[in-house]
Design an enzyme around this catalytic site. Structure first.
Site, mmCIF file in Angstrom:
data_model
loop_
_atom_site.group_PDB
_atom_site.id
_atom_site.type_symbol
_atom_site.label_atom_id
_atom_site.label_comp_id
_atom_site.label_asym_id
_atom_site.label_seq_id
_atom_site.Cartn_x
_atom_site.Cartn_y
_atom_site.Cartn_z
ATOM 1 N N GLY A 1 9.176 -2.656 9.457
ATOM 2 C CA GLY A 1 9.742 -1.402 9.962
ATOM 3 C C GLY A 1 11.206 -1.124 9.692
ATOM 4 O O GLY A 1 11.801 -0.311 10.388
ATOM 5 N N GLY A 2 11.811 -1.818 8.716
ATOM 6 C CA GLY A 2 13.224 -1.574 8.436
ATOM 7 C C GLY A 2 14.127 -2.697 8.924
ATOM 8 O O GLY A 2 15.345 -2.630 8.790
ATOM 9 N N LYS B 1 -2.020 -3.992 14.183
ATOM 10 C CA LYS B 1 -0.738 -4.101 13.478
ATOM 11 C C LYS B 1 0.298 -3.412 14.344
ATOM 12 O O LYS B 1 0.269 -2.186 14.524
ATOM 13 C CB LYS B 1 -0.822 -3.456 12.089
ATOM 14 C CG LYS B 1 0.521 -3.456 11.358
ATOM 15 C CD LYS B 1 0.322 -3.321 9.863
ATOM 16 C CE LYS B 1 1.665 -3.213 9.145
ATOM 17 N NZ LYS B 1 1.523 -3.407 7.699
ATOM 18 N N SER C 1 2.285 4.662 -0.779
ATOM 19 C CA SER C 1 1.747 5.815 -1.501
ATOM 20 C C SER C 1 2.634 6.029 -2.729
ATOM 21 O O SER C 1 3.731 5.465 -2.820
ATOM 22 C CB SER C 1 1.786 7.049 -0.603
ATOM 23 O OG SER C 1 3.142 7.362 -0.336
ATOM 24 N N ASP D 1 0.821 -1.213 0.000
ATOM 25 C CA ASP D 1 0.000 0.000 0.000
ATOM 26 C C ASP D 1 0.854 1.263 0.000
ATOM 27 O O ASP D 1 0.413 2.315 0.483
ATOM 28 C CB ASP D 1 -0.918 0.002 1.231
ATOM 29 C CG ASP D 1 -0.132 -0.042 2.535
ATOM 30 O OD1 ASP D 1 0.967 -0.628 2.543
ATOM 31 O OD2 ASP D 1 -0.617 0.511 3.544
ATOM 32 N N GLU E 1 -2.804 0.542 13.354
ATOM 33 C CA GLU E 1 -1.336 0.432 13.350
ATOM 34 C C GLU E 1 -0.678 1.637 14.023
ATOM 35 O O GLU E 1 -0.494 2.679 13.399
ATOM 36 C CB GLU E 1 -0.823 0.321 11.901
ATOM 37 C CG GLU E 1 0.700 0.231 11.833
ATOM 38 C CD GLU E 1 1.263 0.207 10.415
ATOM 39 O OE1 GLU E 1 0.535 0.563 9.472
ATOM 40 O OE2 GLU E 1 2.437 -0.159 10.279
HETATM 41 P P1 13P Z 1 6.988 -2.414 6.565
HETATM 42 O O1 13P Z 1 6.836 -3.874 6.877
HETATM 43 O O2 13P Z 1 7.882 -2.137 5.388
HETATM 44 O O3 13P Z 1 7.330 -1.610 7.792
HETATM 45 O O4 13P Z 1 5.585 -1.889 6.060
HETATM 46 C C1 13P Z 1 4.446 -2.302 6.691
HETATM 47 C C2 13P Z 1 3.416 -1.247 6.623
HETATM 48 O O5 13P Z 1 2.369 -1.438 6.056
HETATM 49 C C3 13P Z 1 3.691 0.045 7.283
HETATM 50 O O6 13P Z 1 2.503 0.767 7.386
#
Ligand code: 13P
Length: 336
Positions: free
Chosen positions: A262-263, A219, A26, A24, A177
């Site tokens: 998250g990296g 999340k 952007s 998703d 999230e």
């Molecule tokens: P990442 O797993 O790359 O952190 O992305 C998950 C996500 O949807 C962040 O909103």
């Protein structure tokens, strides 16, 4: 839609051995990802890339749902089949990101608040008609100096709860999230404290807004050392502290928790989830909703040669789905 229907969607999202792929990004975020592999950020390239991911053979064995962006939920395969139809036919639930992104929080330099509530009821009703079964809203909590402030946590959790209530009214399962960012020098104890305070505030807000927890998915970010912290916690420590934090703040009536990556590296994200599930059973299924940790290896291949590497890129994303599916069961083994 009845609460039973919301509950059954939420349960399907965290079915045993299955998780979510987040695609998703952007148009600004996907530009950064495409730039890293030299792919021009055109609408056709975004469509072709998402088609490659969504149609990867075998992916639905381990993927229960995919989070799409506004542009993506309206797109179709090259053969003209809407992505939502391809997904529903494969048993992959369509999800949709509905927040408008994080903006500076006035009066609190360096802190962010996520926007997007204005007009959200109408947008959700449209997404439901387009086939969305669940939605996502991401709040961003930064650890730095005195931040996060209580004001930042409360403002974000209030918005998350308003969003969640609107989702349920539209018959869509809210994925809430609150991401505590990994960026910074903070240690794992500080991440624990901030994550616990954030989750407690979130569940208090969800209660205030009459959100039905049985039809909601969390999340979460893992409790983990800041990226620049000299002392990096081990996999077992991350797993143990993340679970302790979740148990202290998340009601057992929630149908499931999925994590963002998250990296983290691909291997870290999988190993940490696997370790958590090996320490189970827990009050909720723990699975994944990874963006980067699902896609980065496949993106690299596809970016090198979209046509020649198409099948190899699909194999790579299906393999990441399989590994994370095993981690969701605590059955993943590191390949030496
Ligand atoms: P990442 O797993 O790359 O952190 O992305 C998950 C996500 O949807 C962040 O909103």
């Amino acid at each position: 839609m009845s609460i039973e229907q919301l509950e059954s969607i939420a349960q399907a999202m965290v079915a045993p051995g299955k998780g979510i792929i987040a695609i998703d990004e952007s148009n600004n975020t996907i530009k950064k990802r495409f730039d890293s592999v030299g792919v021009p950020n055109t609408e056709e390239n975004r469509r072709a890339y998402r088609e490659m991911l969504l149609t990867a053979p075998g992916i639905s064995q381990h993927i229960s749902g995919a989070i799409l962006y506004d542009e993506t939920i309206r797109q179709a395969t090259k053969a003209g089949v809407p992505f939502t139809k391809v997904m529903l036919d494969a048993g992959i639930l369509p999800g949709i990101k509905v927040d408008r992104g994080p903006f500076p929080l006035a009066g609190f330099p360096g802190e962010l608040v996520t926007e997007g509530l204005d007009g959200l009821r109408d947008r959700l009703n449209e997404y439901a008609k387009l086939g969305a079964k669940f939605a996502k809203w991401r709040a961003v909590i930064t650890i730095s100096g005195d931040a996060p402030s209580g004001t930042c946590i409360e403002a974000n959790c209030h918005a998350l709860a308003r969003y969640a209530a609107l989702c349920q009214e539209a018959g869509i399962v809210p994925m809430v999230e609150p991401e505590v960012l990994m960026d910074g020098e903070h240690d794992i104890d500080e991440c624990y404290d901030v994550t616990e305070a954030t989750l407690r505030s979130l569940f208090a807000s969800l209660y205030e807004q009459n959100v039905l927890l049985e039809g909601t998915i969390l999340k979460a970010s893992m409790v983990i050392s800041g990226k620049a912290c000299p002392d990096q916690a081990s996999t077992d420590e991350v797993a143990e502290m993340t679970i302790r934090c979740l148990k202290s703040a998340v009601p057992a009536s929630l149908p499931g928790i999925v994590f963002l990556s998250g990296g983290q590296t691909d291997e870290q994200a999988t190993a940490n989830l696997n370790a958590m599930n090996q320490q189970g059973p827990h009050p909720w299924p723990l699975s994944f909703s990874y963006g980067r940790a699902m896609q980065q290896a496949a993106l690299k291949l596809w970016g090198q040669d979209m046509a020649a590497n198409f099948a190899a890129a699909q194999k790579t994303v299906a393999q990441r789905a399989r590994e994370n599916g095993l981690a969701a069961l605590g059955q993943w083994k590191k390949v030496a």
